[in-house]
Design a protein around this motif. Structure first.
Motif, PDB file in Angstrom:
ATOM      1  N   LEU A 148      21.424 -45.074  -4.468  1.00 32.16           N
ATOM      2  CA  LEU A 148      21.318 -46.021  -3.355  1.00 32.16           C
ATOM      3  C   LEU A 148      19.860 -46.212  -2.986  1.00 32.16           C
ATOM      4  O   LEU A 148      19.025 -45.349  -3.240  1.00 32.16           O
ATOM      5  N   ASP A 149      19.595 -47.303  -2.317  1.00 29.72           N
ATOM      6  CA  ASP A 149      18.295 -47.494  -1.695  1.00 29.72           C
ATOM      7  C   ASP A 149      18.463 -47.238  -0.198  1.00 29.72           C
ATOM      8  O   ASP A 149      19.579 -47.022   0.288  1.00 29.72           O
ATOM      9  N   GLY A 150      17.357 -47.261   0.526  1.00 36.53           N
ATOM     10  CA  GLY A 150      17.414 -47.017   1.966  1.00 36.53           C
ATOM     11  C   GLY A 150      18.359 -47.949   2.710  1.00 36.53           C
ATOM     12  O   GLY A 150      19.170 -47.491   3.524  1.00 36.53           O
ATOM     13  N   PRO A 151      18.287 -49.261   2.442  1.00 37.51           N
ATOM     14  CA  PRO A 151      19.195 -50.174   3.151  1.00 37.51           C
ATOM     15  C   PRO A 151      20.671 -49.904   2.874  1.00 37.51           C
ATOM     16  O   PRO A 151      21.495 -49.945   3.793  1.00 37.51           O
ATOM     17  N   GLY A 152      21.026 -49.608   1.626  1.00 37.10           N
ATOM     18  CA  GLY A 152      22.416 -49.296   1.308  1.00 37.10           C
ATOM     19  C   GLY A 152      22.879 -48.024   1.998  1.00 37.10           C
ATOM     20  O   GLY A 152      24.004 -47.932   2.503  1.00 37.10           O
ATOM     21  N   PHE A 153      21.997 -47.049   2.033  1.00 38.25           N
ATOM     22  CA  PHE A 153      22.257 -45.791   2.721  1.00 38.25           C
ATOM     23  C   PHE A 153      22.523 -46.052   4.200  1.00 38.25           C
ATOM     24  O   PHE A 153      23.477 -45.513   4.783  1.00 38.25           O
ATOM     25  N   ASP A 154      21.694 -46.884   4.811  1.00 35.65           N
ATOM     26  CA  ASP A 154      21.869 -47.209   6.234  1.00 35.65           C
ATOM     27  C   ASP A 154      23.226 -47.844   6.495  1.00 35.65           C
ATOM     28  O   ASP A 154      23.891 -47.528   7.486  1.00 35.65           O
TER      29      ASP A 154
ATOM     30  N   GLY B  47      22.941 -33.848   3.248  1.00 40.04           N
ATOM     31  CA  GLY B  47      21.606 -33.753   2.670  1.00 40.04           C
ATOM     32  C   GLY B  47      20.561 -34.413   3.542  1.00 40.04           C
ATOM     33  O   GLY B  47      19.432 -33.922   3.667  1.00 40.04           O
ATOM     34  N   HIS B  48      20.938 -35.513   4.148  1.00 35.61           N
ATOM     35  CA  HIS B  48      20.026 -36.253   5.028  1.00 35.61           C
ATOM     36  C   HIS B  48      19.586 -35.384   6.202  1.00 35.61           C
ATOM     37  O   HIS B  48      18.395 -35.287   6.506  1.00 35.61           O
ATOM     38  N   LEU B  49      20.541 -34.736   6.832  1.00 36.92           N
ATOM     39  CA  LEU B  49      20.207 -33.866   7.959  1.00 36.92           C
ATOM     40  C   LEU B  49      19.380 -32.665   7.519  1.00 36.92           C
ATOM     41  O   LEU B  49      18.485 -32.219   8.248  1.00 36.92           O
ATOM     42  N   ALA B  50      19.633 -32.145   6.332  1.00 37.69           N
ATOM     43  CA  ALA B  50      18.845 -31.014   5.825  1.00 37.69           C
ATOM     44  C   ALA B  50      17.396 -31.440   5.605  1.00 37.69           C
ATOM     45  O   ALA B  50      16.463 -30.700   5.953  1.00 37.69           O
ATOM     46  N   VAL B  51      17.185 -32.640   5.047  1.00 33.48           N
ATOM     47  CA  VAL B  51      15.830 -33.152   4.833  1.00 33.48           C
ATOM     48  C   VAL B  51      15.128 -33.336   6.172  1.00 33.48           C
ATOM     49  O   VAL B  51      13.975 -32.929   6.352  1.00 33.48           O
ATOM     50  N   GLU B  52      15.830 -33.941   7.131  1.00 34.81           N
ATOM     51  CA  GLU B  52      15.220 -34.154   8.442  1.00 34.81           C
ATOM     52  C   GLU B  52      14.923 -32.839   9.151  1.00 34.81           C
ATOM     53  O   GLU B  52      13.871 -32.693   9.786  1.00 34.81           O
ATOM     54  N   GLU B  53      15.824 -31.876   9.034  1.00 33.73           N
ATOM     55  CA  GLU B  53      15.593 -30.570   9.657  1.00 33.73           C
ATOM     56  C   GLU B  53      14.356 -29.913   9.050  1.00 33.73           C
ATOM     57  O   GLU B  53      13.540 -29.340   9.769  1.00 33.73           O
ATOM     58  N   ASP B  54      14.202 -30.018   7.745  1.00 32.83           N
ATOM     59  CA  ASP B  54      13.033 -29.448   7.086  1.00 32.83           C
ATOM     60  C   ASP B  54      11.750 -30.113   7.590  1.00 32.83           C
ATOM     61  O   ASP B  54      10.753 -29.438   7.849  1.00 32.83           O
TER      62      ASP B  54
ATOM     63  N   THR C  42       9.449 -41.194   2.784  1.00 29.91           N
ATOM     64  CA  THR C  42       9.401 -40.708   1.409  1.00 29.91           C
ATOM     65  C   THR C  42      10.438 -39.603   1.179  1.00 29.91           C
ATOM     66  O   THR C  42      11.143 -39.606   0.165  1.00 29.91           O
ATOM     67  N   ALA C  43      10.557 -38.673   2.112  1.00 32.39           N
ATOM     68  CA  ALA C  43      11.522 -37.582   1.971  1.00 32.39           C
ATOM     69  C   ALA C  43      12.954 -38.095   2.000  1.00 32.39           C
ATOM     70  O   ALA C  43      13.787 -37.688   1.179  1.00 32.39           O
ATOM     71  N   ILE C  44      13.240 -39.018   2.900  1.00 38.21           N
ATOM     72  CA  ILE C  44      14.606 -39.552   3.014  1.00 38.21           C
ATOM     73  C   ILE C  44      14.952 -40.388   1.795  1.00 38.21           C
ATOM     74  O   ILE C  44      16.043 -40.268   1.227  1.00 38.21           O
ATOM     75  N   GLU C  45      14.033 -41.244   1.357  1.00 36.03           N
ATOM     76  CA  GLU C  45      14.298 -42.075   0.181  1.00 36.03           C
ATOM     77  C   GLU C  45      14.499 -41.219  -1.064  1.00 36.03           C
ATOM     78  O   GLU C  45      15.322 -41.542  -1.911  1.00 36.03           O
ATOM     79  N   GLY C  46      13.756 -40.115  -1.173  1.00 30.43           N
ATOM     80  CA  GLY C  46      13.940 -39.206  -2.304  1.00 30.43           C
ATOM     81  C   GLY C  46      15.322 -38.588  -2.311  1.00 30.43           C
ATOM     82  O   GLY C  46      15.953 -38.461  -3.363  1.00 30.43           O
TER      83      GLY C  46
ATOM     84  N   ALA D 189      -1.527 -41.291  13.118  1.00 27.90           N
ATOM     85  CA  ALA D 189      -0.641 -40.128  13.030  1.00 27.90           C
ATOM     86  C   ALA D 189       0.820 -40.572  12.938  1.00 27.90           C
ATOM     87  O   ALA D 189       1.600 -40.012  12.155  1.00 27.90           O
ATOM     88  N   LEU D 190       1.191 -41.592  13.713  1.00 27.89           N
ATOM     89  CA  LEU D 190       2.550 -42.131  13.632  1.00 27.89           C
ATOM     90  C   LEU D 190       2.837 -42.690  12.244  1.00 27.89           C
ATOM     91  O   LEU D 190       3.895 -42.447  11.661  1.00 27.89           O
ATOM     92  N   ARG D 191       1.897 -43.446  11.717  1.00 25.20           N
ATOM     93  CA  ARG D 191       2.070 -44.057  10.398  1.00 25.20           C
ATOM     94  C   ARG D 191       2.205 -42.987   9.321  1.00 25.20           C
ATOM     95  O   ARG D 191       3.072 -43.067   8.448  1.00 25.20           O
ATOM     96  N   ARG D 192       1.351 -41.961   9.379  1.00 19.24           N
ATOM     97  CA  ARG D 192       1.420 -40.889   8.390  1.00 19.24           C
ATOM     98  C   ARG D 192       2.740 -40.131   8.490  1.00 19.24           C
ATOM     99  O   ARG D 192       3.354 -39.793   7.474  1.00 19.24           O
ATOM    100  N   ALA D 193       3.170 -39.860   9.699  1.00 22.26           N
ATOM    101  CA  ALA D 193       4.453 -39.169   9.882  1.00 22.26           C
ATOM    102  C   ALA D 193       5.596 -40.038   9.363  1.00 22.26           C
ATOM    103  O   ALA D 193       6.492 -39.546   8.667  1.00 22.26           O
ATOM    104  N   ASN D 194       5.564 -41.328   9.671  1.00 18.31           N
ATOM    105  CA  ASN D 194       6.599 -42.236   9.199  1.00 18.31           C
ATOM    106  C   ASN D 194       6.633 -42.286   7.674  1.00 18.31           C
ATOM    107  O   ASN D 194       7.703 -42.270   7.065  1.00 18.31           O
ATOM    108  N   ASP D 195       5.464 -42.351   7.047  1.00 16.66           N
ATOM    109  CA  ASP D 195       5.401 -42.372   5.582  1.00 16.66           C
ATOM    110  C   ASP D 195       6.023 -41.107   4.989  1.00 16.66           C
ATOM    111  O   ASP D 195       6.769 -41.162   4.014  1.00 16.66           O
TER     112      ASP D 195
END
Length: 172
Positions: free
Chosen positions: A64-70, A143-150, A53-57, A43-49
């Motif tokens: 940017l890629d995830g590391p650059g974003f970070d 946008g990041h916070l909107a994705v996470e809130e969703d 995926t949503a954040i990278e999109g 369940a953790l792995r599926r949630a993480n995936d």
């Protein structure tokens, strides 16, 4: 295509077999083992995936890629005009300094960060957001916070607090 009315199984077809089904199979095949850790970790792995995926999109639209974003968000949360050494930045992001160099090179080429000589130690560099980097970070965090809130919308405030508490126990 109709949506699965069961919230426990909705959306699981794209993520593999339902966890309950997997557990039942293991219980049948190996009744001497308790497969519950598989369910929790699955369940953790599926949630993480799903989160990744949503954040990278969301980030991909900015090129940017995830590391650059970070890197951008880590520098942005320090405050306008604030700097970090590459080592401090790596520490904030829980990375090795060698992993940081390529990230910084790519961001510097795009004009999003700059490396400056440290006035108190000429052997050291400080990393800062450029104005373009600061503006992009401010745009991306919205946008990041909107994705996470969703993603977290199905959870109540109390459930979010409890989830953080539980995940911190595993991550500590």
């Amino acid at each position: 295509m109709s949506q699965d009315p069961n919230p426990k199984t909705r959306g699981q077809a794209s993520q593999g077999a339902p966890l309950g089904s997997i557990l039942e199979q293991w219980k049948r095949e190996r009744p001497d083992l308790d497969p519950e850790p598989m369910a929790v970790c699955g369940a953790l792995r599926r949630a993480n995936d799903r989160v990744r995926t949503a954040i990278e999109g969301n980030v991909a639209a900015s090129g940017l890629d995830g590391p650059g974003f970070d890197v951008l968000l880590t520098l942005r949360r320090q405050g306008r005009g604030e700097t970090l050494t590459p080592s401090e930045l790596a520490g904030e992001m829980m990375l090795s300094t060698s992993a940081m160099t390529n990230r910084l090179d790519r961001l510097e080429k795009r004009g999003l960060i700059e490396r400056k000589a440290d006035p108190s130690d000429r052997r050291s560099l400080r990393v800062a957001l450029t104005e373009d980097g600061f503006a992009l970070a401010d745009e991306l965090v919205v946008g990041h916070l909107a994705v996470e809130e969703d993603l977290l919308a199905p959870l109540s405030g109390a459930e979010r607090v409890e989830l953080i508490r539980l995940l911190e126990k595993i991550g500590a």
